[in-house]
Motif scaffolding. Structure first.
Motif, short mmCIF file in Angstrom:
data_model
loop_
_atom_site.label_atom_id
_atom_site.label_comp_id
_atom_site.label_asym_id
_atom_site.label_seq_id
_atom_site.Cartn_x
_atom_site.Cartn_y
_atom_site.Cartn_z
N SER A 1 66.47 4.32 37.67
CA SER A 1 65.86 3.20 36.92
C SER A 1 66.91 2.30 36.31
CB SER A 1 64.95 3.75 35.81
OG SER A 1 63.88 4.50 36.35
N ALA A 2 68.09 2.86 36.02
CA ALA A 2 69.16 2.08 35.42
C ALA A 2 69.96 1.29 36.45
CB ALA A 2 70.11 3.00 34.66
N GLY A 3 69.60 1.44 37.73
CA GLY A 3 70.27 0.68 38.77
C GLY A 3 71.39 1.43 39.46
N ALA A 4 71.59 2.69 39.10
CA ALA A 4 72.64 3.49 39.72
C ALA A 4 72.15 4.11 41.03
CB ALA A 4 73.11 4.59 38.78
N THR A 5 73.09 4.49 41.86
CA THR A 5 72.80 5.25 43.07
C THR A 5 73.25 6.68 42.85
OG1 THR A 5 73.11 3.34 44.52
CG2 THR A 5 73.29 5.52 45.53
N VAL A 6 72.34 7.64 42.99
CA VAL A 6 72.70 9.05 42.87
C VAL A 6 73.23 9.51 44.22
CG1 VAL A 6 71.86 11.38 42.40
CG2 VAL A 6 70.96 9.44 41.09
N THR A 7 74.51 9.81 44.28
CA THR A 7 75.15 10.18 45.55
C THR A 7 74.72 11.57 46.02
OG1 THR A 7 77.09 11.06 44.39
CG2 THR A 7 77.15 8.75 45.09
N GLY A 8 74.26 12.39 45.10
CA GLY A 8 73.80 13.72 45.46
C GLY A 8 73.68 14.60 44.23
N THR A 9 73.03 15.74 44.43
CA THR A 9 72.92 16.73 43.36
C THR A 9 73.57 18.02 43.83
OG1 THR A 9 70.85 15.79 42.53
CG2 THR A 9 71.35 18.06 41.91
N VAL A 10 74.57 18.46 43.10
CA VAL A 10 75.33 19.66 43.44
C VAL A 10 74.88 20.79 42.51
CG1 VAL A 10 77.62 20.70 43.60
CG2 VAL A 10 77.29 18.29 44.20
N SER A 11 74.40 21.88 43.06
CA SER A 11 73.97 23.03 42.27
C SER A 11 75.08 24.09 42.26
CB SER A 11 72.69 23.64 42.85
OG SER A 11 71.64 22.70 42.81
N MET A 12 75.58 24.39 41.08
CA MET A 12 76.61 25.41 40.94
C MET A 12 75.95 26.79 40.92
SD MET A 12 79.12 23.31 40.80
CE MET A 12 80.42 24.53 40.60
N THR A 13 76.69 27.82 41.31
CA THR A 13 76.15 29.18 41.27
C THR A 13 76.87 30.00 40.19
OG1 THR A 13 77.72 30.24 42.79
CG2 THR A 13 75.88 29.01 43.77
N ASP A 14 76.25 31.11 39.83
CA ASP A 14 76.84 32.00 38.82
C ASP A 14 78.18 32.56 39.28
OD1 ASP A 14 74.84 31.96 36.79
OD2 ASP A 14 73.56 33.20 38.05
N LYS A 15 78.40 32.60 40.57
CA LYS A 15 79.64 33.18 41.11
C LYS A 15 80.86 32.37 40.66
CE LYS A 15 81.59 34.95 45.45
NZ LYS A 15 81.36 35.10 46.90
N TRP A 16 80.66 31.05 40.48
CA TRP A 16 81.78 30.19 40.05
C TRP A 16 82.33 30.65 38.71
CZ3 TRP A 16 83.72 25.60 42.44
CH2 TRP A 16 84.65 24.89 41.65
N SER A 17 81.48 31.05 37.80
CA SER A 17 81.91 31.42 36.44
C SER A 17 82.00 32.93 36.22
CB SER A 17 80.94 30.81 35.41
OG SER A 17 79.64 31.33 35.59
N ASP A 18 81.80 33.70 37.26
CA ASP A 18 81.85 35.17 37.15
C ASP A 18 83.30 35.63 37.02
OD1 ASP A 18 81.76 37.91 37.43
OD2 ASP A 18 80.38 37.89 39.14
N PRO A 19 83.68 36.28 35.91
CA PRO A 19 85.08 36.72 35.72
C PRO A 19 85.59 37.59 36.87
CG PRO A 19 83.85 36.96 33.68
CD PRO A 19 82.85 36.63 34.73
N SER A 20 84.70 38.37 37.47
CA SER A 20 85.13 39.25 38.57
C SER A 20 85.47 38.46 39.83
CB SER A 20 84.04 40.28 38.88
OG SER A 20 82.89 39.66 39.44
N GLN A 21 85.05 37.19 39.91
CA GLN A 21 85.33 36.35 41.07
C GLN A 21 86.43 35.33 40.81
OE1 GLN A 21 83.79 36.90 44.02
NE2 GLN A 21 82.76 38.62 43.03
N ARG A 22 87.08 35.46 39.67
CA ARG A 22 88.08 34.45 39.27
C ARG A 22 89.23 34.35 40.27
NH1 ARG A 22 90.15 35.34 33.42
NH2 ARG A 22 87.90 35.35 33.13
N GLN A 23 89.74 35.49 40.71
CA GLN A 23 90.86 35.46 41.65
C GLN A 23 90.44 34.83 42.97
OE1 GLN A 23 92.78 39.25 42.25
NE2 GLN A 23 94.17 38.46 43.82
N PHE A 24 89.24 35.19 43.46
CA PHE A 24 88.73 34.59 44.69
C PHE A 24 88.60 33.08 44.54
CE2 PHE A 24 84.80 33.03 46.77
CZ PHE A 24 85.22 33.09 48.09
#
Length: 317
Positions: A108-131
């Motif tokens: 409505s403000a005139g912007a174009t939404v290039t996309g919606t990116v959904s993050m997963t819990d794995k990104w912030s999981d301490p056990s996955q930090r090294q990966f």
């Protein structure tokens, strides 16, 4: 040892006291007690009715407020982001209604939404930090400078931001050759859910999840720091970023609370803590317009903020 006669006397005294109480209750004190009880019940009933009316009045007031804000919101955001390209990043458990409301307000403000990116819990999981860090390191492109002393979340955030946003307004809306590789790898690693071939945006909105009362993390939890790092990376690589959520997200354990507690982050990234309301979505658009012109602020209703929303931006700013 307790004397048996003393024990019998004690038991007899208890029964005598009970008998006296029953006799008084059924006799000379019965009328007075009944009258007091009836008076108390009547007072409580009246108080309850009064509270019910207060709640009903407040609910009607809320309906009017929300209806009024929804009616005037389109005019308040119209043209505020003309020509801007915005990516929406939804954190795990972000409210879908807030995500959709933000997307609609941006359009409505005139912007174009290039996309919606959904993050997963794995990104912030301490056990996955090294990966996460190892994958980010493999995806670094020649034009990206990784932070020397940054955390794994800082490094991964820089790489993801490289794929999604640009500071060059002229390049916004175009597809970048590095985006499919970066987004494809993060997708394969179950770190993000998104189209792997998004056009780049020059602004970003991050939608934070509400805080569940049953399990509040501490404000400095690994998960929150991961998302604050991502917001900072998106802001640094673009013309501006705003993190939004409902009021609980700015309370104990919320992503907005962690962002606002981080001096460096709050000095660069804006936030809005009432994005579940139409008025908050207006504030989101205005805060994004303010970011595009180099401003920053924390807006909403929770804690110490810079007000309900930024100063009114000029159209197309």
């Amino acid at each position: 040892m307790i004397d048996f006669r003393y024990f019998l006397v004690s038991i007899a005294a208890i029964f005598l006291a009970l008998a006296v109480g029953v006799a008084l209750g059924a006799g000379p004190l019965k009328g007075e007690l009944d009258q007091q009880l009836r008076g108390t019940i009547s007072a409580v009933s009246k108080e309850k009715d009064g509270l019910r009316k207060q709640i009903a009045d407040l609910q009607e007031g809320d309906k009017y407020r929300d209806s009024f804000a929804a009616d005037i919101a389109p005019d308040l955001v119209k043209g505020r982001l003309n020509g801007q390209k915005v990516v929406v990043v939804a954190l795990p458990d972000a409210d879908n209604g807030v995500v959709k409301g933000v997307e609609q307000s941006l359009t409505s403000a005139g912007a174009t939404v290039t996309g919606t990116v959904s993050m997963t819990d794995k990104w912030s999981d301490p056990s996955q930090r090294q990966f996460l860090e190892e994958l980010a390191t493999r995806l670094v492109t020649g034009d990206v400078r990784m932070p020397d002393n940054g955390s794994a979340y800082d490094r991964a955030g820089v790489v993801l931001a490289r794929a999604l946003v640009t500071r060059d307004a002229a390049a916004a809306g175009r597809k970048d050759s590095a985006t499919p590789t970066i987004m494809g790898a993060f997708g394969e690693g179950d770190l993000v859910n998104s189209d792997s071939d998004l056009p780049q945006a020059d602004l970003a909105v991050v939608v934070a999840p509400p805080v569940q009362a049953k399990a509040k993390p501490t404000p400095d939890s690994d998960a929150n720091q991961a998302w604050v790092s991502l917001a900072r990376s998106l802001d640094s690589a673009s013309r501006g970023a705003v993190v939004v959520g409902d009021p609980s997200a700015a309370g104990d354990g919320g992503v907005l609370a962690s962002l606002r507690a981080d001096k460096q982050a709050r000095g660069a990234v804006s936030s809005v803590d009432v994005a579940d309301l139409a008025s908050g979505q207006v504030a989101t658009v205005w805060a994004l317009a303010e970011q595009a012109t180099g401003g920053v602020g924390q807006y909403g209703a929770v804690g110490t903020t810079d007000g309900a929303l930024p100063k009114r931006p000029t159209a197309g700013s």
